[in-house]
Design an enzyme around this catalytic site. Structure first.
Site, short mmCIF file in Angstrom:
data_model
loop_
_atom_site.label_atom_id
_atom_site.label_comp_id
_atom_site.label_asym_id
_atom_site.label_seq_id
_atom_site.Cartn_x
_atom_site.Cartn_y
_atom_site.Cartn_z
N VAL A 196 27.86 13.60 11.98
CA VAL A 196 28.75 12.57 11.42
C VAL A 196 28.21 11.93 10.14
O VAL A 196 28.92 11.12 9.52
CB VAL A 196 29.12 11.44 12.42
CG1 VAL A 196 30.09 11.90 13.44
CG2 VAL A 196 27.89 10.81 13.03
N TYR A 236 17.04 9.87 21.75
CA TYR A 236 18.27 10.45 21.20
C TYR A 236 18.64 9.81 19.86
O TYR A 236 18.93 10.51 18.88
CB TYR A 236 19.40 10.29 22.22
CG TYR A 236 20.75 10.70 21.70
CD1 TYR A 236 21.09 12.05 21.57
CD2 TYR A 236 21.69 9.75 21.29
CE1 TYR A 236 22.33 12.42 21.06
CE2 TYR A 236 22.92 10.12 20.79
CZ TYR A 236 23.23 11.46 20.68
OH TYR A 236 24.46 11.84 20.16
N TYR A 263 32.49 20.98 18.34
CA TYR A 263 33.24 20.26 19.38
C TYR A 263 34.65 20.82 19.51
O TYR A 263 34.81 22.03 19.67
CB TYR A 263 33.23 18.75 19.08
CG TYR A 263 31.87 18.29 18.63
CD1 TYR A 263 30.80 18.31 19.53
CD2 TYR A 263 31.61 17.90 17.33
CE1 TYR A 263 29.54 17.93 19.14
CE2 TYR A 263 30.33 17.53 16.93
CZ TYR A 263 29.32 17.55 17.83
OH TYR A 263 28.06 17.19 17.46
N SER A 284 24.12 14.81 14.41
CA SER A 284 24.19 15.84 15.47
C SER A 284 23.59 17.19 15.07
O SER A 284 23.38 18.04 15.95
CB SER A 284 25.63 16.06 15.90
OG SER A 284 26.07 14.97 16.67
N LYS A 320 20.64 18.07 17.04
CA LYS A 320 20.72 18.56 18.42
C LYS A 320 20.25 20.02 18.53
O LYS A 320 19.82 20.46 19.60
CB LYS A 320 22.16 18.42 18.94
CG LYS A 320 22.59 16.96 19.10
CD LYS A 320 24.09 16.84 19.35
CE LYS A 320 24.54 15.40 19.53
NZ LYS A 320 26.02 15.28 19.55
O1 DON Z 1 25.75 9.87 19.16
C1 DON Z 1 26.44 9.82 18.16
O2 DON Z 1 27.61 9.46 18.21
C2 DON Z 1 25.80 10.21 16.84
N1 DON Z 1 24.42 9.88 16.84
C3 DON Z 1 25.91 11.70 16.57
C4 DON Z 1 27.34 12.22 16.60
C5 DON Z 1 27.59 13.35 15.68
O3 DON Z 1 26.92 13.55 14.70
C6 DON Z 1 28.81 14.16 15.99
N2 DON Z 1 28.98 15.21 15.00
N3 DON Z 1 29.83 15.45 14.25
#
Ligand code: DON
Length: 304
Positions: A258, A188, A240, A63, A66
């Protein structure tokens, strides 16, 4: 400020820290990482660099990417971007569905998954080859032409991305996704799979610490007003349902992923990237948050 001494202290102190976080496993490829990896890189506006641990090893930035997607979309669309998403903290998990349904398919902000999916949709509409444009941008701001997507991570997420598929479909039903769902998910997932080191992330995020100007070439890539807005969004939405906790403990705009990475920016001072794969219950790096909290506590500097 003796940053090297402070980082040495943090490294020593955190050797004793009970790290009972868990590596993300909902994207199976991410669970293959060594959970004990730990590194940090601090890039100062003066050009000085400080680091320890596994700071030059690439990992899945997830993320954190993003922020790069948002930057490109803000450059392309200007203020009309905000008709497609809001700028409010969600107070919910990054992949939550129910708020999106209640709010008619308009994501709360660009950093939750739904917001980032709308950004991917915009990049597809505006660019002939959005994945190439993302790579070009990241390579340019980090000065590293070898940065790339991790094919295995992208495919692994594609095979297990049921929640993101649900988010994209829900938004399509409200008319807030214009392109094919599979195309949007593809951009994405590839964006999230970008592999970078702490050193490369800290350098890339100097764009946001240095008012949109590349440090080495002095080239103005982004207007300062856009950087201010991106930093405001990182501050209020970058973690978040833990954005308040990060502001309270660390006191800097930042963004987590993550894969266990976190980047934080001190405008006009430095950017700092940290990596430790074990996550807390909100999906943010447990040791990473601890390290950044100690950095701002020991330096006595935060934006507040
Ligand atoms: O879409 C997802 O769930 C992952 N590609 C990215 C989520 C993420 O990194 C949330 N951050 N902490």
């Amino acid at each position: 400020m003796n940053y090297s001494k402070i980082l040495n202290q943090i490294e020593l102190e955190l050797k004793e820290f009970p790290n009972n976080g868990k590596v993300a496993s909902y994207i199976p490829e991410l669970s293959k990482v060594d959970p004990e990896k730990f590194g940090i890189h601090l890039y100062c506006i003066s050009g000085s660099n400080h680091s320890f641990g596994n700071s030059t090893e690439r990992f899945s930035i997830q993320s954190i990417s993003k922020v790069f997607g948002l930057t490109l979309a803000m450059q392309l669309l200007g203020d009309s971007l905000w008709k497609r998403m809001d700028v409010e903290p969600s107070g919910n998990a990054y992949n939550s569905l129910f708020q999106l349904e209640r709010e008619n398919g308009i994501p709360r902000n660009p950093f939750i998954n739904s917001g980032a999916l709308v950004i991917s949709d915009i990049l597809i509409s505006e660019y002939e080859n959005p994945k190439d444009e993302i790579l070009k941008f990241v390579r340019r701001i980090s000065g590293k032409p070898t940065i790339d997507f991790d094919e295995k991570v992208a495919q692994s997420e594609k095979q297990h991305g049921h929640r993101n598929t649900a988010l994209a479909n829900l938004m399509k039903s409200f008319g807030n996704i214009k392109n094919e769902i599979n195309q949007v998910l593809d951009v994405y997932f590839y964006q999230c799979s970008l592999a970078m080191s702490c050193e490369e992330l800290a350098k890339a995020f100097m764009l946001y610490a240095n008012e949109g100007t590349l440090l080495e070439s002095n080239e103005q890539l982004l207007q300062p007003i856009k950087v201010q807005r991106i930093n405001a969004l990182m501050q209020t939405c970058g973690f978040y349902d833990e954005a308040g906790e990060f502001a309270f403990r660390v006191g800097l705009p930042g963004k987590s992923g993550v894969g266990g990475g976190i980047v934080a920016v001190h405008p006009e001072k430095y950017s700092a990237a940290v990596w430790s794969p074990k996550l807390n219950q909100k999906g943010n790096s447990l040791l990473g948050m601890e390290a950044l909290e100690r950095l701002t506590t020991k330096t006595g500097l935060s934006i507040f």
